[in-house]
Enzyme design. Structure first.
Site, PDB file in Angstrom:
ATOM      1  N   HIS A 264       3.777  35.381  36.875  1.00 43.93           N
ATOM      2  CA  HIS A 264       2.878  36.445  36.498  1.00 43.93           C
ATOM      3  C   HIS A 264       1.286  36.013  36.715  1.00 43.93           C
ATOM      4  O   HIS A 264       0.518  36.713  36.996  1.00 43.93           O
ATOM      5  CB  HIS A 264       3.010  37.225  35.284  1.00 43.93           C
ATOM      6  CG  HIS A 264       4.043  38.034  35.121  1.00 43.93           C
ATOM      7  ND1 HIS A 264       4.554  38.781  34.147  1.00 43.93           N
ATOM      8  CD2 HIS A 264       4.906  38.497  36.168  1.00 43.93           C
ATOM      9  CE1 HIS A 264       5.831  39.327  34.392  1.00 43.93           C
ATOM     10  NE2 HIS A 264       5.914  39.345  35.630  1.00 43.93           N
TER      11      HIS A 264
ATOM     12  N   HIS B 271      10.283  40.613  46.614  1.00 45.66           N
ATOM     13  CA  HIS B 271       9.419  39.600  46.761  1.00 45.66           C
ATOM     14  C   HIS B 271       9.541  38.993  47.847  1.00 45.66           C
ATOM     15  O   HIS B 271       8.452  38.427  48.526  1.00 45.66           O
ATOM     16  CB  HIS B 271       9.750  38.972  45.410  1.00 45.66           C
ATOM     17  CG  HIS B 271       9.176  39.290  44.034  1.00 45.66           C
ATOM     18  ND1 HIS B 271       7.534  39.390  43.520  1.00 45.66           N
ATOM     19  CD2 HIS B 271       9.878  39.779  43.154  1.00 45.66           C
ATOM     20  CE1 HIS B 271       7.836  39.979  42.592  1.00 45.66           C
ATOM     21  NE2 HIS B 271       9.023  40.163  42.200  1.00 45.66           N
TER      22      HIS B 271
END
Length: 435
Positions: free
Chosen positions: A273, A408
């Site tokens: 993150h 992703h």
């Protein structure tokens, strides 16, 4: 770096060609995802549907997004596959009057999942609804049937149920009927809200016939506001992103200390993150400047700081290459397993920083991590990426079994070939893909 040669691999047409080929290989791997009745199944290690996970909104939306991108990229068959995913979220023929397995036609919004028997799970999450906005905006850019109506519905539900104007942040979780709001507030849903808001803003400005600039500016401002808050919270926390908050947006650093490897709300700092927020800050900065606005904070400086701390805390810190999943608030590893999405975001963030700054250091890290991905993360036998490795870099499945989706990995093949603004679907639609 407009008009300048990008450093390292990022400036090489041969590398861009490899990224293009890999993107198409990923889309080929995932082509069996369509679930009966609409939506996307969770994929196993060989790309076969695993019905034990049911049909989940975030997986469905992610697959709708990547196959809509595939259609924009000119991949034959990708548009039809995007439509199969979208059918889990929306009835393209009957719209709001139709039935889609993941859509709650009684209370509005989307269930988080339906099980193999078609029974919906309880509750409604910001995380899922942000991905519905992303999927529907990308599908709208790709001209998929019914996508614009789904996009309008997704924006309306998010605005009514998840956006807290007073806080300038999204709330996180409701009950199914939207009557009871959980006190928890989270960074994960906010992070994907930024991506969704930026994508929505670009599509509103670029695709809609009336060039809806006023609404585009509103969604852009929401994204920039979230980014400014997260940069401020992270700066006050040694550039480790606080993940969990209460209803007043007070940081809860010890949240889930007893569930350290939770797939969505792990304890401590999540390395991936820090990298993902770094990249989003750069997208936000470029988006604001493209609109003739001054970003509300030093987004580029914050992006550099978040990236540097995540790399220092997470990369090769336990004697083997790879990014650990989480650390405590001093930077000590907590969960040492490696999740595939973290090096994907590392390469994307390094590419974005190289594009923003021209610094060869970021290009060198970009190449280092792609070498790592090719060495142990790519599954050269069955295809796609191993979604989880243990601390010895051997495949594992304790947190993420199988190879659930492509989001992703596909993103990692596109960010290095696109400008920082506009967002992916709009940039591809406008012909801005390099190479």
């Amino acid at each position: 770096m407009s008009g300048q040669q990008l450093p390292g691999w990022l400036g090489q047409p041969t590398h861009r060609a490899w990224l293009d080929e890999h993107c198409r290989d990923l889309l080929a791997f995932g082509q069996l995802f369509p679930a009966e009745g609409g939506g996307a199944a969770w994929l196993d290690e060989v790309g076969e549907p695993d019905p034990s996970h049911g049909v989940q909104t975030w997986i469905t939306a992610r697959m709708a997004h990547v196959y809509s991108l595939g259609h924009l990229l000119g991949v034959p068959g990708a548009g039809a596959l995007a439509d199969e995913a979208l059918a889990g979220l929306w009835d393209a023929e009957d719209g709001a009057d139709g039935e889609a397995p993941l859509r709650d036609s009684v209370n509005g919004g989307w269930f988080s999942k339906v099980d193999s028997g078609g029974t919906p799970a309880e509750g409604k999450a910001c995380y899922d609804h942000a991905f519905v906005i992303l999927a529907s905006s990308t599908a709208t850019a790709a001209g998929r049937p019914g996508a614009a109506a789904l996009f309008d519905e997704a924006l309306s539900v998010y605005e009514q149920r998840f956006w807290d104007e007073a806080a300038g942040m999204p709330v996180d979780t409701w009950d199914t009927a939207f009557t009871t709001l959980d006190d928890y507030r989270g960074i994960n849903g906010a992070m994907h809200s930024v991506e969704a808001c930026l994508a929505a803003s670009d599509v509103l400005a670029d695709v809609y016939d009336d060039d809806d600039d006023e609404r585009a500016a509103l969604w852009r401002a929401r994204a920039l506001g979230i980014l400014a808050k997260v940069a401020d919270w992270s700066s006050a926390n040694s550039w480790r992103v606080p993940e969990h908050f209460d209803s007043s947006w007070s940081v809860q650093l010890e949240y889930n200390a007893d569930k350290k490897a939770d797939p969505f709300k792990p304890y401590g700092a999540t390395i991936g993150h820090g990298l993902e927020w770094s990249r989003l800050l750069l997208h936000g900065d470029a988006t604001a400047r493209a609109a003739g606005e001054v970003p509300p904070a030093d987004f580029v400086g914050a992006a550099k700081a978040l990236f540097a701390q995540a790399v220092a805390d997470g990369w090769h810190v336990d004697g083997r290459p790879g990014f650990v999943y989480t650390t405590d608030w001093s930077g000590k590893p907590v969960v040492r397993d490696r999740m595939h999405w973290v090096p994907a975001e590392a390469t994307a963030a390094a590419a974005a920083l190289a594009i923003a700054t021209g610094a060869p250091t970021y290009a060198a890290q970009y190449a280092l991590w792609w070498d790592h991905i090719a060495d142990v993360v790519l599954d050269h036998e069955e295809g796609s990426w191993h979604h989880q490795l243990d601390e010895r870099n051997l495949p594992s499945g304790t947190v993420w079994p199988g190879k659930a989706d492509l989001y992703h990995a596909v993103g990692a093949t596109l960010v290095p070939r696109l400008p920082l603004a506009p967002s992916q679907a709009t940039a591809v639609r406008q012909g801005l893909l390099r190479g």
